[in-house]
Design a protein around this motif. Structure first.
Motif, mmCIF file in Angstrom:
data_model
loop_
_atom_site.group_PDB
_atom_site.id
_atom_site.type_symbol
_atom_site.label_atom_id
_atom_site.label_comp_id
_atom_site.label_asym_id
_atom_site.label_seq_id
_atom_site.Cartn_x
_atom_site.Cartn_y
_atom_site.Cartn_z
ATOM 1 N N GLN A 145 0.841 -1.199 0.000
ATOM 2 C CA GLN A 145 0.000 0.000 0.000
ATOM 3 C C GLN A 145 0.880 1.255 0.000
ATOM 4 O O GLN A 145 1.958 1.284 0.591
ATOM 5 N N ILE A 146 0.411 2.279 -0.709
ATOM 6 C CA ILE A 146 1.107 3.567 -0.759
ATOM 7 C C ILE A 146 0.083 4.670 -0.531
ATOM 8 O O ILE A 146 -0.977 4.687 -1.162
ATOM 9 N N GLU A 147 0.411 5.588 0.365
ATOM 10 C CA GLU A 147 -0.491 6.707 0.635
ATOM 11 C C GLU A 147 0.316 7.999 0.734
ATOM 12 O O GLU A 147 1.488 7.975 1.107
ATOM 13 N N PRO A 148 -0.299 9.125 0.417
ATOM 14 C CA PRO A 148 0.390 10.406 0.621
ATOM 15 C C PRO A 148 0.641 10.618 2.113
ATOM 16 O O PRO A 148 -0.102 10.125 2.959
ATOM 17 N N TYR A 149 1.714 11.327 2.425
ATOM 18 C CA TYR A 149 2.051 11.591 3.815
ATOM 19 C C TYR A 149 2.383 13.069 3.946
ATOM 20 O O TYR A 149 3.245 13.586 3.230
ATOM 21 N N ALA A 150 1.704 13.748 4.838
ATOM 22 C CA ALA A 150 1.920 15.185 5.040
ATOM 23 C C ALA A 150 2.342 15.440 6.474
ATOM 24 O O ALA A 150 1.512 15.748 7.339
ATOM 25 N N PRO A 151 3.628 15.269 6.774
ATOM 26 C CA PRO A 151 4.087 15.528 8.149
ATOM 27 C C PRO A 151 3.890 16.994 8.516
ATOM 28 O O PRO A 151 3.981 17.884 7.669
ATOM 29 N N LYS A 152 3.615 17.228 9.801
ATOM 30 C CA LYS A 152 3.368 18.601 10.247
ATOM 31 C C LYS A 152 4.608 19.473 10.059
ATOM 32 O O LYS A 152 4.515 20.633 9.684
ATOM 33 N N LYS A 153 5.770 18.889 10.318
ATOM 34 C CA LYS A 153 7.014 19.622 10.133
ATOM 35 C C LYS A 153 7.919 18.803 9.219
ATOM 36 O O LYS A 153 8.466 17.781 9.602
ATOM 37 N N ARG A 154 8.046 19.255 7.986
ATOM 38 C CA ARG A 154 8.797 18.500 7.000
ATOM 39 C C ARG A 154 10.306 18.755 7.091
ATOM 40 O O ARG A 154 10.727 19.866 7.365
ATOM 41 N N TRP A 155 11.045 17.681 6.831
ATOM 42 C CA TRP A 155 12.470 17.824 6.595
ATOM 43 C C TRP A 155 12.634 18.187 5.131
ATOM 44 O O TRP A 155 12.082 17.530 4.255
ATOM 45 N N SER A 156 13.417 19.215 4.818
ATOM 46 C CA SER A 156 13.701 19.528 3.419
ATOM 47 C C SER A 156 14.675 18.486 2.871
ATOM 48 O O SER A 156 15.383 17.814 3.628
ATOM 49 N N ARG A 157 14.713 18.357 1.541
ATOM 50 C CA ARG A 157 15.640 17.410 0.936
ATOM 51 C C ARG A 157 17.080 17.756 1.313
ATOM 52 O O ARG A 157 17.887 16.876 1.593
ATOM 53 N N ARG A 158 17.368 19.053 1.341
ATOM 54 C CA ARG A 158 18.716 19.480 1.697
ATOM 55 C C ARG A 158 19.072 19.051 3.110
ATOM 56 O O ARG A 158 20.181 18.542 3.362
ATOM 57 N N LYS A 159 18.133 19.212 4.047
ATOM 58 C CA LYS A 159 18.386 18.833 5.432
ATOM 59 C C LYS A 159 18.572 17.319 5.541
ATOM 60 O O LYS A 159 19.428 16.836 6.298
ATOM 61 N N ILE A 160 17.780 16.564 4.782
ATOM 62 C CA ILE A 160 17.897 15.101 4.799
ATOM 63 C C ILE A 160 19.269 14.671 4.307
ATOM 64 O O ILE A 160 19.936 13.832 4.923
ATOM 65 N N LEU A 161 19.723 15.253 3.187
ATOM 66 C CA LEU A 161 21.023 14.871 2.627
ATOM 67 C C LEU A 161 22.162 15.269 3.554
ATOM 68 O O LEU A 161 23.153 14.535 3.687
ATOM 69 N N GLU A 162 22.050 16.418 4.199
ATOM 70 C CA GLU A 162 23.076 16.837 5.166
ATOM 71 C C GLU A 162 23.123 15.868 6.340
ATOM 72 O O GLU A 162 24.202 15.508 6.828
ATOM 73 N N HIS A 163 21.948 15.445 6.807
ATOM 74 C CA HIS A 163 21.871 14.495 7.919
ATOM 75 C C HIS A 163 22.502 13.160 7.523
ATOM 76 O O HIS A 163 23.255 12.559 8.310
ATOM 77 N N LEU A 164 22.223 12.700 6.292
ATOM 78 C CA LEU A 164 22.760 11.422 5.837
ATOM 79 C C LEU A 164 24.270 11.479 5.629
ATOM 80 O O LEU A 164 24.965 10.492 5.873
ATOM 81 N N SER A 165 24.767 12.633 5.187
ATOM 82 C CA SER A 165 26.210 12.755 4.958
ATOM 83 C C SER A 165 26.990 12.593 6.264
ATOM 84 O O SER A 165 28.119 12.101 6.271
ATOM 85 N N LYS A 166 26.361 12.988 7.367
ATOM 86 C CA LYS A 166 27.012 12.838 8.670
ATOM 87 C C LYS A 166 27.000 11.380 9.127
ATOM 88 O O LYS A 166 27.816 10.982 9.950
ATOM 89 N N GLN A 167 26.049 10.595 8.582
ATOM 90 C CA GLN A 167 25.937 9.192 8.978
ATOM 91 C C GLN A 167 26.745 8.263 8.077
ATOM 92 O O GLN A 167 26.857 7.074 8.351
ATOM 93 N N GLU A 168 27.279 8.792 6.971
ATOM 94 C CA GLU A 168 27.960 7.941 6.004
ATOM 95 C C GLU A 168 29.155 7.230 6.635
ATOM 96 O O GLU A 168 29.940 7.828 7.375
#
Length: 326
Positions: free
Chosen positions: A210-233
């Protein structure tokens, strides 16, 4: 790109958008601001109805109810399109059922001589994965998972999704931001950022229920997500020096996440850095098989002990007499 070709391409680009800016065209076509402005003026002179908007970034919009001239293909472009359609047979691609109707429409746009050329190409060209006795046969195994097209339709609207999967006979749901959707080893895979656990995960599209749209109240931007992942690499635990024969093998097949960087101008030597699993698993076994596939024309700069031991064991097994020998 020649000027005439560039202007035609820009016309197609802006006709597919309700709004565009000079900066966007500069970035997309790698041209200067003055060249962009000159091209826009020429496009307006050709009759494309553009409306300029006041603003420092030079915004424009295209008037509605206006169309471009009929698309015309060169002989080479027609052959390129047709061969691309042929190469997608038995490829588990989304929208595969529409391929036949697209090919028929393409044939309807071209001359009789061009049609004869394409029919001849259809007879003499055979691509990997097709049935040689019936190249047009579309087997059930060639069709992608039915959830793939649904997933793509959702992604066209938003990359934030709530997905439900069947994992080890359990149903689990995740709020995710989809990073990449790719095809590897006959599987469609989703590389996602789990918005709850705040880390990267990999799921097979075949697991989706199943796939549904998801609208979190406070979204992480793509830039913030990539920055977070780069620290975990993780630091690469496998570093290889590849010679010309190993590079040739690499080009034949390599895992999606395995990248090489050439170390000489003639591209005859290269370095490969990647993270490989060290726990006993199917993925580790596949990594060992792939390293053996690369051949002897390589040197290990860094390799986990577990992987090296696996290579030794696999080498011993390969040297054992075959069971069928007498």
């Amino acid at each position: 790109m020649k000027k005439v070709e560039r202007i035609n391409t820009i016309m197609r680009y802006i006709n597919n958008r309700s709004h565009f800016t000079i900066t966007e065209l500069m970035r997309e076509f790698n041209i200067s601001r003055s060249t962009t402005i000159r091209d826009i003026r020429e496009i307006e002179a050709l009759g494309m109805p553009l409306v300029a908007e006041v603003g420092r970034d030079g915004g424009y919009s295209v008037m509605h109810n206006s169309i471009l001239p009929v698309v015309r293909f060169t002989d080479t472009e027609v052959k390129a399109l047709f061969i691309a359609f042929m190469a997608t047979r038995n490829a588990q691609l989304p929208y595969l059922k529409s391929r036949q109707s697209l090919a028929e429409k393409l044939l309807g746009l071209i001359s009789k001589n061009q049609q004869d050329d394409l029919l001849l190409l259809d007879e003499i060209l055979l691509f990997e994965g097709t049935n040689p006795h019936n190249p047009d046969l579309l087997e059930l195994s060639d069709l992608p998972h039915p959830m793939l097209e649904k997933l793509i339709q959702h992604l066209l609207h938003d990359s934030y999704l709530w997905i439900t999967l069947e994992e080890e006979k359990e149903i689990r749901s995740y709020p995710i931001y989809l990073l990449q959707l790719y095809h590897e080893k006959s599987l469609w895979l989703m590389e996602v950022f789990d918005l709850q656990e705040e880390k990267k995960k990999l799921f097979a599209v075949d697991q989706l229920t199943q796939i549904e749209p998801y609208a979190p109240k406070k979204r992480w931007s793509r830039r913030k997500i990539l920055e977070h992942l780069s620290k975990q690499e993780e630091e690469p635990n496998l570093i290889l020096e590849l010679g010309p024969r190993a590079i040739a093998q690499y080009k034949k097949y390599h895992p999606l996440k395995a990248f090489i960087s050439y170390t000489d101008p003639y591209q005859t030597t290269a370095l490969l850095r990647m993270v490989v699993p060290v726990d006993p698993s199917e993925e580790m076994t596949e990594t060992i098989h792939w390293l053996l596939f690369l051949g002897e024309d390589l040197k290990f700069r860094k390799v986990p002990d577990e992987v090296m031991e696996g290579l030794r064991q696999r080498g011993k097994e390969m040297l054992k007499p075959g069971r069928g020998e007498r």
